[in-house]
Design an enzyme around this catalytic site. Sequence first.
Site, mmCIF file in Angstrom:
data_model
loop_
_atom_site.group_PDB
_atom_site.id
_atom_site.type_symbol
_atom_site.label_atom_id
_atom_site.label_comp_id
_atom_site.label_asym_id
_atom_site.label_seq_id
_atom_site.Cartn_x
_atom_site.Cartn_y
_atom_site.Cartn_z
ATOM 1 N N ARG A 161 6.227 -12.480 9.122
ATOM 2 C CA ARG A 161 6.886 -11.226 8.775
ATOM 3 C C ARG A 161 8.210 -11.141 9.514
ATOM 4 N NH1 ARG A 161 4.570 -6.466 8.683
ATOM 5 N NH2 ARG A 161 2.409 -7.138 8.708
ATOM 6 N N LYS A 209 5.154 0.551 10.289
ATOM 7 C CA LYS A 209 5.015 1.795 9.529
ATOM 8 C C LYS A 209 4.522 2.924 10.422
ATOM 9 C CE LYS A 209 4.077 0.399 4.744
ATOM 10 N NZ LYS A 209 3.048 0.307 3.709
ATOM 11 N N GLU A 225 0.871 -1.171 0.000
ATOM 12 C CA GLU A 225 0.000 0.000 0.000
ATOM 13 C C GLU A 225 0.909 1.222 0.000
ATOM 14 O OE1 GLU A 225 -2.278 0.869 3.545
ATOM 15 O OE2 GLU A 225 -3.594 2.244 2.468
#
Length: 564
Positions: A270, A280, A45
């Site tokens: 992850r 983020k 994204e």
Amino acid sequence: MSTEGLNETPATPETAPSNFIRDIIIQDNKTGKHGGRVHTRFPPEPNGYLHIGHAKSICLNFGLAKEFGGKCNLRFDDTNPSKEETEYVDSIINDVRWLGFDWEDRLFYASDYFEQLYQWAIQLIKQGQAYVCDLTAEQVRETRGTTTEPGTESPYRNRSVEVNLDLFQRMRAGDFPDGSRTLRSKIDMASPNFNMRDPVMYRILRAEHHRTGNDWLIYPMYDYTHGECDSIEGITHSICTLEFEDHRPLYDWYVESLGIHRPQQIEFDRLNLTNTMLSKRKLLLLVQKGYVSGWDDPRMPTLSGIRRRGYTPEALRAFCGSIGVSKTNGTIEFPLLEHHIREDLNARAARVMAVVDPIKVIIDNYPDGQTEELEAANHPDKPEMGMRKVPFSKVLYIERDDFREVPPPKYYRLFPGQEVRLRYAYFIKCVSVVKDSNGEVTEVHCTYDPASRGGNSPDGRKVKSTIHWVSAEHALTFEARLYESLLLEDAPQSDDIATQLNPTSLVVKANAKIEPSVKGAAPNTHFQFERVGYFNVDLDSTDEKLVCNRTVQLKDTWAKIAKK
RNA sequence: UGGGAGAUCGUUCAACGGUAGGACAGCAGACUCUGACUCUGCUUAUCGGGGUUCGAAUCCCUGUCUCCCAGCCA
């Protein structure tokens, strides 16, 4: 068992070191599940900068495609215009390319498919599998139920197809205010999986989209979007992180209900790394609150930060290849990353002498005003990298840490009475020191042995230590930026970032000295400052002022001994 | 508490019913005009309890622990 490597079997997909995703692909190719095709995608994204965690996903997706002769797309998951910006799109494109991967002509956006997605939503309405719901966000939450109790069905759940079609069309047309209605899938309000309790497919949102501008007033949700985008692009293996495991039934539900190509979603863990943060949200906070200079601050784990710090794509790829892929949810130790950048730079970086924390050395018996040029190798193991000349004179700088008035045990660098070698130059012996009023040593006086020119004494005399140096008269003054990890070693687990920050994550040495050969070096040139560390030329460098970032320190056995 | 996923050296990944292995980290040594690099050696692990089997990290049962999920975020 193989016979002492005589006829070593070449690495095949079956024998090479593997991971469970690779195994799935090998199996699928065997059974012809996707016709032997391998097509992956990296779907960020554009709401922030890529970091090392993304590098793992990028290497995995592009790496797998490459290994199996397949393709990998770059696709922006841009379904939430309130968070997304072109700035992020640009940086992501730049970073993936820098990492060394190529999506050829397959750069896509979820927003490319907005119209198709809308048409498919209409299909689901017609199939009686979607409805317009007038509940507010709060009401939706309240009726979703709990882990132990089923949710309650929306009063709008059984509207007719005609009404739903009309309402949905008017949602798009702008007849209703933001948040007043949603399009929901009609699945199962009693499902133990919350994702299946009539998930929202579309929300009304008046926000300017970085690509479609104000064309749309409704935007599809991730869950409704992702599988269909994969499907459109012919993705075979849709690789994502563990937190989407619960979403897989919904992913499958959409592509099956629509009757379109069904890619296979596979989840892996992850990347977590010690001593840094890979969220983020938190990274954005660091930038916004000014704890770092920006997304490309060399302390940031972003690809742009780590690149500026001097890490190479080769090292990052090697790192990503070495950490493996599983579903375990572990945390990689930062030193493994450091190992890979040292390994890469050790092989490639030109050696140079630089003194980060200088102390003056005066060679008492060296002629005043004399200068000579000494030969130095640019790389100890690579003669093809050539030699260079380094100027030598009576007044030099050495590293402050390389001199002790009172040597600790096992210290064999310079101290009064001790003889050491100046790399590529001469043997020198310390004869006296000069101190200032605070008792601090300001000058170290030595004598040199003219017969040891080049670094060896004809009488075969050995010295215990070789230290680096620069000529005071000839050296360039530069700014050395010494980085450590962003977070404290034992950072408390909390949301208060400030308490976790390492106060010495950046130490600036404005008066560092370096041999003149580096003059004019281009930004991002990598060097090994011998005995100090790997450095690169920072973007802030100008013709007047050289600025270098410490990428990583050399391993320091002495520091370990001294600590004991 | 309901659902989903996982548990192997300090860390991480392998071993896919047949000798628990690699990498990083650590320790000890050799080499060295970088206390770097390189080389040699060493330490340390199958979550607990049952079962199946000639044989189990692997299969079955059971217990424990960890992670993820109740956005109109992705």
